[in-house]
Scaffold this active site. Structure first.
Site: not given
Ligand SMILES: [Zn+2]
Length: 456
Positions: A236, A270, A321
């Protein structure tokens, strides 16, 4: 048997007009026939499209939305967000979690998501002790999904360490951490309790390569069924990639692909910072990349090379998310716009379809269905589930538009009011933008928010 008549229906073979779907009691589509509405059917005038799976959610974080947009006193861009997150984590009770999640799932339905992948890591009590029932918080999330009527793929998270190299978990992570034994018991108990319900799927989720180590990961993967969804946060942030390189000499996706059997049941959340070679590895494995454009923008993560990945026939799906904003069409819009802004080009994620919105929408519907292990075939076809969203033909963004511009008009020019009705497994849960449990769910959420923000 339930019959639904549609004036306009988006099927895997394109738009059809004046069509009737028959569904059994479980909501599985058993036939699709041309023809006008009969008395026995529920009639829908508007543009019906498949419901979408939201593949990545942390429900409790909905309560923090709007409370972490202040600058901190350090150079760490996550400072304000993390401080607020840990403060909430230290307080939330099982009852509060259920109320927050019910509100969140209601909002997801009203936005057009008909199932959710809940990446669930808030396992223990505020002191870090297991509840009398290890799965207490998981049951609360399932109860919230039941109240709202959304399909649920619960992904209990294995979280053990605070960083690469088995660094011990920190004090504020004590509600998250499990031993392998505790974790496997939790997954087994949840599967036993909910596994029979076709609208419920129990998967697994090693939190990230930072939060597990190779032995623990292998132990878990060797002891769970081979066909359940498996999700992981990966790559990420640049800092995470650098940490993985320092620890192993490999980048995160590269490490994962060479240490586990990466296949269609994996969903990489991600995967923002990846090389071309890593894109090849994910696409070849048939795994899904779960993108969360609004959260990734909010947290300043970066932009996944979705255009290149799609050219390699990679599978993508969408998640909300952190739930800072719940909006299906804005997730789609921002995904496409992120690609346009970085490439100074247009119409990039249509996946070969003339309409960018329709091509993108159909792609993420299929990717979401795969990533959450949802039952039946994806989309509105015989053997699929009766999960659909009816878009309002009278909404100004849609009025007068040709069929091949309906999805583009919703995604690029529409707002929340475009979504009129929503059905899960053939049952209407949102009618004319209203959910019948809405007043009580929102009232309970409001009480919880007052409790949680009282000392801010
Ligand atoms: Zn997450």
């Amino acid at each position: 048997m339930i019959k639904h008549f549609f004036s306009h229906l988006l099927t895997p073979d394109g738009w059809r007009q004046d069509v009737t779907l028959e569904m059994d009691e479980a909501g599985t589509i058993t036939s699709m026939q041309d023809g006008k509405a009969s008395e026995a059917s529920v009639s829908h005038t508007g543009y019906a499209v498949p419901g979408m799976a939201n593949v990545h959610s942390h429900a409790f974080q909905r309560a923090m939305a709007g409370l972490a947009e202040t600058s901190g006193n350090t150079a760490d861009s996550f400072w304000s967000w993390r401080q607020v997150m840990y403060r909430f984590v230290s307080e939330i009770s099982p009852e509060q979690l259920e109320s927050i999640a019910a509100q969140l799932y209601l909002e997801m339905l009203k936005s057009g998501f008909t199932s959710v992948g809940e990446f669930h890591y808030l396992h223990h009590d505020p002191a870090g002790r297991a509840y009398a029932d290890l799965s207490e918080m998981g049951h609360r999330l399932m109860a919230a999904a039941g109240q709202a009527g959304i399909g649920m793929t619960l992904l209990p998270v294995l979280y053990r360490y605070s960083g690469f190299g088995s660094l011990p978990a920190l004090d504020h992570q004590k509600r998250f951490t499990c031993s392998a034994d505790q974790y496997l018991k939790m997954v087994e108990a949840l599967t036993e309790t909910y596994g029979e319900n076709p609208n419920h799927v129990i998967g697994v989720a090693p939190h990230s390569l930072r939060a597990v180590d190779p032995d623990l990961l292998a132990e878990i993967l060797n002891n769970i069924p081979k066909n359940v969804p498996c999700h992981i946060h990966i790559a990420e942030q640049v800092k995470e990639v650098e940490g993985c390189l320092d620890w192993s000499g490999q980048r995160p996706v590269d490490w994962l692909a060479s240490h586990v059997e990466l296949d269609e049941r994996w969903c990489l959340i991600h995967a923002t910072h990846v090389t071309d070679n890593e894109l090849d590895q994910i696409a070849t494995a048939g795994a899904v990349v779960g993108l969360c454009p609004i959260t990734e923008a909010n947290l300043g993560d970066g932009i996944f090379p979705a255009t290149e990945f799609q050219q390699k026939h990679g599978h993508i799906a969408l998640g909300s998310d952190s739930n800072v904003l719940v909006s299906l069409h804005e997730e789609c819009r921002l995904l496409e716009y992120g690609q346009r802004l970085t490439r100074q080009s247009r119409n990039l994620l249509g996946n070969g379809h003339k309409s960018t919105g329709q091509g993108l929408f159909e792609t993420v519907v299929d990717g979401g269905h795969q990533a959450l292990g949802r039952p039946g075939k994806p989309g509105l076809q015989v053997g699929g589930q009766g999960n659909f969203v009816v878009l309002d033909p009278r909404h100004p963004a849609l009025t007068g538009k040709p069929l091949n511009a309906i999805l583009d008009s919703w995604i690029f020019a529409g707002d929340h009011a475009v979504v009129k009705d929503v059905a899960v497994n053939g049952k209407l849960v949102v009618m004319d933008r209203y959910h019948e449990e809405e007043a009580s769910i929102t009232e309970r959420f409001s009480v919880v928010m007052k409790e949680l923000t009282a000392s801010l």
